[in-house]
Design an enzyme around this catalytic site. Structure first.
Site, PDB file in Angstrom:
ATOM      1  N   TRP A   4      50.363  41.766  42.995  1.00  0.00           N
ATOM      2  CA  TRP A   4      50.657  41.059  44.231  1.00  0.00           C
ATOM      3  C   TRP A   4      50.805  39.547  44.013  1.00  0.00           C
ATOM      4  CZ3 TRP A   4      46.549  38.457  47.414  1.00  0.00           C
ATOM      5  CH2 TRP A   4      45.410  38.174  46.667  1.00  0.00           C
ATOM      6  N   ASP A   5      50.316  39.056  42.867  1.00  0.00           N
ATOM      7  CA  ASP A   5      50.377  37.613  42.602  1.00  0.00           C
ATOM      8  C   ASP A   5      51.788  37.086  42.822  1.00  0.00           C
ATOM      9  OD1 ASP A   5      48.817  39.247  40.920  1.00  0.00           O
ATOM     10  OD2 ASP A   5      48.468  37.645  39.500  1.00  0.00           O
ATOM     11  N   LYS A  21      34.740  37.817  44.760  1.00  0.00           N
ATOM     12  CA  LYS A  21      35.389  37.507  43.497  1.00  0.00           C
ATOM     13  C   LYS A  21      36.374  36.354  43.649  1.00  0.00           C
ATOM     14  CE  LYS A  21      38.046  39.688  39.779  1.00  0.00           C
ATOM     15  NZ  LYS A  21      38.924  40.808  39.421  1.00  0.00           N
ATOM     16  N   GLU A  25      38.047  41.883  45.091  1.00  0.00           N
ATOM     17  CA  GLU A  25      37.829  43.176  44.419  1.00  0.00           C
ATOM     18  C   GLU A  25      36.354  43.489  44.212  1.00  0.00           C
ATOM     19  OE1 GLU A  25      40.250  42.733  40.969  1.00  0.00           O
ATOM     20  OE2 GLU A  25      42.068  43.339  42.018  1.00  0.00           O
TER      21      GLU A  25
END
Lengths: 797, 797
Positions: free
Chosen positions: A357-358, A588, A486
């Site tokens: 998705w970056d 995270k 995550e």
């Protein structure tokens, strides 16, 4: 080994085996189709050498301890193709090796203006002979199949006898790594040799992957510029070709040679076709010649800098880092049309060369304002994978399209459900990139061809993924998904996901209303269902704490005890079992914060402030994606020093190797985060009511930030100082913008200068113990000037 | 192939290759230390042959796609040892094989009274010669290292020449399976031969596993009973030994021979010691002789039946199934002292031979009332693994002991966090078994030696796993764990887990109060913390729905759409991705129901009724553990027909192969579920205030149920008819019991007869579409009588 971060160059001085892998990433060259890691010309010592072609991959079965229905069978792994960089030298019988003899000078310079890696070496052999070597390596931005090396040897003091062995080596080197983020190891017999075509000046080799059955041709050809010498020898085996030249070097009479490399792969061409095509590419490259290729390279770079450069006064290191980021972003996307943009570009095979998705959330929005054509290419690639995404949705019992969490070709490659399949937000992320691109460009052709389908199919997915809960008045609930954080997988109503899905649903409805349901294959009732789901979407909020909730149950959990950990020990996931991370309040990477960055108007300033304070205190930034978003929210909330700290963290992430895996390749999204932190953070740029809005403020040491933005056909140049902002149109003749809430109309090239309101004091936020960003206070000064370039040599910075 | 389910025997008539694997499980013999699957004597055709020694395992690395901190590195796999069952026959040159020639008669009978597998075969060779074979196989319940086979051959009609090849074969057969529940495949070179010791009458072979370095010795010895014949031949290779005998058979003059097998393994003995020990075992077995071994076997079985038999009038099939269950439970635990009881006993290597929570929750409570010594052995084994469990807790950042979800030796072998590490309830399950055993026996020696440590270390775990939530008035919350329902993993405050933990904490506090903190190493404040955690434990309840919640968020989720699935398609997990099962209301196996079964006094009848109705409608029973608990709750709620349906489902689960993996071994916990469904279900037995309470009621077809229970040194015999219950003490002279709430004191052997109150109509509950249990209405009758046994042959049913 030391590094000098110069305004237009990354200069590495000396050599260290321990840092070799990171160097190979930092000095990698790529054009988005072909990538070559920054290895030494003589091939050894090397850490993780690799030449990569976008999309060229092997497959391997995914191991499962408990395989479930719908778990993907096989993984895709970016696989290295033949290495053509090697030019082994034997000097008076001694092989050139920086670990032997004496290195009198050794510099490697990545020239950001020229798109070239220049190396200068002055070496004394163990028996006392001296030699200067200068090489210039480029991966062509003009011809994506071609790389070229200019190589110059000169005896120093007394004549030497030199043998050059120039190689094209298709024997795979694929070291195994314990780091799950590293590229996947492949067996040595992954590449089957098919054809070898010797040439007078080199060779072409064609190989095929054993599992994925992909064909690749690699070729090399040589041209000795001066002086004419003894006839070279060529030796061609199935997986290695070697072109050799013996010559006597006289001091002051350098030998110059050019090595051209060409690569082609295709899933459907024959081996013979690929070999012929590659031979033709080599002929073409030789006909152009190195100097003209270098000029084309420089022109391509010039265009990048014209569109995308950010100038900065007051922090030379950061100036370098931003330019370096922009350079890597552009060289890794320039010629990627038809392919994904891997998370590490082609600078290494980390994350197996997968795209995530970056791309859509961090890369493309940055590129949309300076190089929209590359955004279009990337989104067209996504659209080309719609069939696989539709199939995946069906397999999961859903409608529409479910795009893969990680992939090379569009097939899901993640075998870990909580951080793979469940991370459905990727679908809304793709829709977000489509929306941003359309807003920035107004590209209606793209919308018709691909954008509308992407919006419609992802909206369908959301409609089938959530449900109207009768027990909560029909509110739309999306359960059991994983958001950006995550460390909190499989949650109900992740706010980021729901907000992104809401936008996705509305954008799809809007495009259907505009283009008509029938042409888009939208059935009766679908549009209404999307609008209703969007309207009823649950956005979890905790009234007692007066914060939004990352997910419905997040704030109910125990807070993670950060005391025994410290960022020096690396990411938490290497220090604590996932079981503990999953069940406690520990984050995270920004999740709520990213939601606020991407949807600034859905939150009041007070909400943003309270949310940021709450979630920042729980966020450990165990992801390279974290710092950029934090910089933006900090700037929005007026904490400009914190924004500056995070900007520096993002932009210098790979230079500092702060994620401990730059060895496997650069973090393109983090590099884009540097751009975002500067433009959306410090300059406060955001899109609001189809208009660019600015809210600039400079942190203390910075005296000037200057950059250009491309928006709906206009090019706007922005110059910011601590007190003033200057807006000027360089292309286009009518643009309305906003500056700190005040509307400004730019008519023609006349600049508008406005003052920046003074900063008000803001409350500070806390990070978990040991996780605060490095305070950026002391800015390095006194950069070493680059050494003067010798005349007449191409590729000088 | 057909089966006759006789009161005292499982009779298989004919042969079918398709059913071979299931047959091998159903006809398996075991004593809990040594297990031999029900293969044909001649070795072929076979499906999944195997001879297993409890605890004898190989290790192999666990594959991960994303390995996390603390994930176990290696798995343990039960590995087959040398197969000594094979007696290959060559008859007039034709190898005996039921697939060739003509099978005139073929029966195999598992005799439940004798603990023996009897086979009779009448075979015509392809060339027309006829032979009768009769074999009796036993795995000794008296001498756990020993198995014995009695073999009788007789020519029919005319003389035949027969060669017998009797083998001991250590070559590993380990077929790979796609079913994740199957035994793990191992490479062919897993066993390294170390020593071979030829004997005049057989051989001993010693092997070592390649990875776990475990040593095993296997031996065979032969004795020809009649007539004396030509000298046998012996051939001994590194991994196979063969004893051969040639003889001429005359009609009416059978040849009889006995084959003794002996096995020993030890992690610390030398190969030589093991070989010698095994030779001695063989001598011992030969000295005892087959007939006396058979008598000992019968005596051992007699004791089982005396303690544990359930007699039933009105449903012969169920009568068989219950006896079969009792037999398998006892033969698989009889000699397991020092080892775990695997989920499938030693009847196959399904689930890799691992032991799970089934042992403590389903097996041991059943055994506690009929064979408490075996319960003690099993709990002592658990206690022996405390060091590994303490180490595991530390690795997970917890205190006390964290027992493994699946294991052979005590090391965690699960590589799938959601259904492994997170299933912490296993720790309270172990504590529960300790509590039940202590209640049933009052065994204070065990409590001091092992029980107290098990209770204390598990209580410590719970205290460190949960937290007092300041936002909820200090209620004790246990987040992110997985309860019995593996379709709802990683949930907050799973009611089953919390209730079990509460009991665990209180029981630990009670034992510390009684035995003193210092001797148990309990620190100041611990006891108070346990009591406070227990007191403040969250027991989630939904006031609107007026039901208890399986976990805090359970009822908020979307209901699973059961319509497209049907139980014929097998378990849901093979039809839908875990992602969908995890996020919706669908239950794999009783979770809330099991909590109610184990804690009957924590719920009112109305709560039980509402909870059962709610959760039953969502439960698909994709686990062999489901039916027994459902039977108990149905009986408690007065739906005696549904209890009967579920009792039948549990007790006949392996006969019907309804989980589609009886091929890999029997489901011991399901078999125990048959006992539980009868005793705790139909007879309504439960423990209440240190007293046995009965609430019996018989379903329509049953005219009588009769059984014995051992409780605190007393043996109580219970006879139930549709209208009356008769309670009588057979040992002990004072026992207080309750019958339908009425207290009864049994003084001496005088029986007490009381009436059973008539049943009231009860509302019915629904199951998901296609998941209702089979209604048990038509009970098969007209069983075939077993054929008369030839005189003088041991091992007759």
């Amino acid at each position: 080994m030391s590094h000098q971060l110069e305004p237009w160059a990354h200069r590495e001085i000396g050599w260290s085996s321990a840092e070799a892998a990171v160097s190979e990433s930092l000095l990698a060259l790529s054009n988005g189709y072909l990538g070559i890691r920054g290895t030494l010309d003589e091939g050894e010592p090397a850490a993780l050498p690799g030449t990569y072609l976008n999309g060229f991959h092997e497959i391997r079965p995914i191991p499962y301890t408990d395989r479930g229905y719908g778990d993907p069978e096989s993984d895709q792994v970016l696989v290295g193709v033949a290495d053509g960089t090697r030019l082994r030298l034997v000097v008076n019988g001694d092989p050139l090796d920086v670990r032997t003899g004496e290195v009198l000078e050794h510099q490697r310079v990545l020239c950001l203006r020229d798109g070239m890696l220049i190396r200068t070496l002055h070496w004394r052999t163990p028996s006392g002979a001296e030699l200067r070597v200068r090489s210039s390596r480029m991966v062509s931005l003009a011809h994506r199949e071609i790389a070229a090396i200019h190589y110059e040897l000169e005896a120093v003091g007394r004549p030497v006898r030199v043998t050059v062995h120039s190689e094209l080596d298709a024997r795979l080197r694929s070291p195994a790594s314990a780091d799950p983020r590293a590229g996947g190891a492949l067996p040595a017999n992954t590449m089957t040799p098919l054809i070898r075509v010797p040439r007078r000046d080199g060779a072409v080799l064609v190989h095929q992957t054993r599992g994925s059955h992909l064909l690749v041709a690699a070729g090399m050809a040589h041209h000795v510029v001066s002086p004419p010498s003894a006839a070279p020898m060529i030796e061609v085996r199935s997986s290695i070709a070697r072109w050799s030249l013996q010559t006597n070097l006289q001091p002051g009479q350098p030998v110059r040679l050019v090595k051209m490399l060409a690569y082609n792969w295709a899933p459907d061409a024959s081996a013979g076709t690929l070999a012929t095509l590659t031979g033709t590419c080599l002929e073409h490259a030789l006909a152009i010649g190195f100097e003209q290729l270098a000029e084309l390279q420089r022109s391509a770079c010039d265009r990048v800098w014209e569109d995308a450069d950010i100038e900065l006064d007051g922090d030379p290191e950061l100036q370098h880092a931003l330019r370096y980021s922009i350079f890597q972003l552009h060289q890794n996307t320039a010629c990627a049309a038809g392919y994904a943009i891997p998370a590490k570009g082609l600078t290494g095979n980390g994350y197996c060369g997968h795209t995530f998705w970056d791309t859509e959330i961090f890369l493309l929005p940055a590129l949309a304002y300076c190089n929209p054509a590359h955004v279009r290419d990337a989104l067209l690639w996504r659209a080309s994978t719609l069939p696989a995404a539709r199939e995946r949705a069906r397999c999961l019992g859903l409608r529409g399209a479910a795009f893969p969490w990680r992939t090379i070709t569009g097939q899901e490659c993640s075998g870990y459900l909580p951080a793979g399949t469940a991370a459905f937000h990727i679908n809304a992320d793709i829709a977000h990139a489509v929306i941003r691109y359309l807003q920035a460009t107004g590209d209606r052709d793209f919308e018709r061809e691909a954008g509308a389908a992407l919006l419609v199919e992802t909206a369908r997915l959301w409609a089938s993924l959530g449900f109207h809960d009768p027990d909560r008045g029909g509110r739309f609930s999306i359960d059991g998904v994983t958001g950006p954080d995550e460390y909190s997988p499989l949650v109900d109503n992740n706010l980021y996901t729901n907000l992104m899905a809401q936008t996705n649903l509305r954008a799809a409805a809007e495009v259907v209303q505009r283009l008509g349901a029938e042409p888009l294959g939208v059935e009766s009732g679908e549009l209404e269902a999307w609008l209703k789901a969007a309207e009823m979407m649950i956005i979890p909020y905790d009234h007692e704490r007066a914060i939004h909730l990352q997910d419905e149950d997040f704030a109910r959990h125990q807070r993670f005890d950060f005391t025994p950990t410290a960022s020096e020990h690396g990411p938490l996931m290497l220090q604590a079992p996932y079981f503990q991370l999953y069940r406690k309040q520990v984050i995270k990477q920004p999740d709520m914060v990213l939601a606020m960055v991407l949807h600034p108007d859905e939150f009041t300033t007070e909400q943003k402030r309270r949310n940021f304070a709450y979630y920042e205190a729980l966020t450990v930034r165990d992801s390279s994606l974290a710092a950029g978003s934090n910089a933006v929210i900090a700037a929005q909330l007026g904490d400009i020093q914190l924004a500056y700290d995070y900007l520096s963290e993002a932009a210098l992430l790979d230079h500092a190797d702060s994620q401990h895996n730059t060895a496997d390749g650069l973090h393109l999204a983090a590099l884009a985060g540097g751009w975002t932190a500067t433009i959306a953070g410090l300059a406060g740029v955001r899109e609001c009511n189809h208009m660019l809005a600015f809210a600039p403020r400079l942190p203390k040491p910075l005296q000037r930030i200057e950059f250009a933005l491309t928006y709906r056909g206009c090019r706007l140049r922005v110059k910011l100082t601590p007190t003033e902002a200057r807006y000027q149109l360089h292309a286009g003749d009518d643009l309305k913008i906003a500056h700190w809430g005040r509307s400004i109309r730019l008519n023609g090239p006349e600049p508008v200068v406005v003052t920046i309101p003074p900063a008000a004091p803001v409350p500070t936020v806390d990070q978990p113990a040991g996780r605060a960003p490095v305070r950026r206070v002391q800015v390095p000064t006194g950069l070493t000037a680059p050494p003067p370039s010798p005349p007449g040599v191409p590729g000088v910075c």
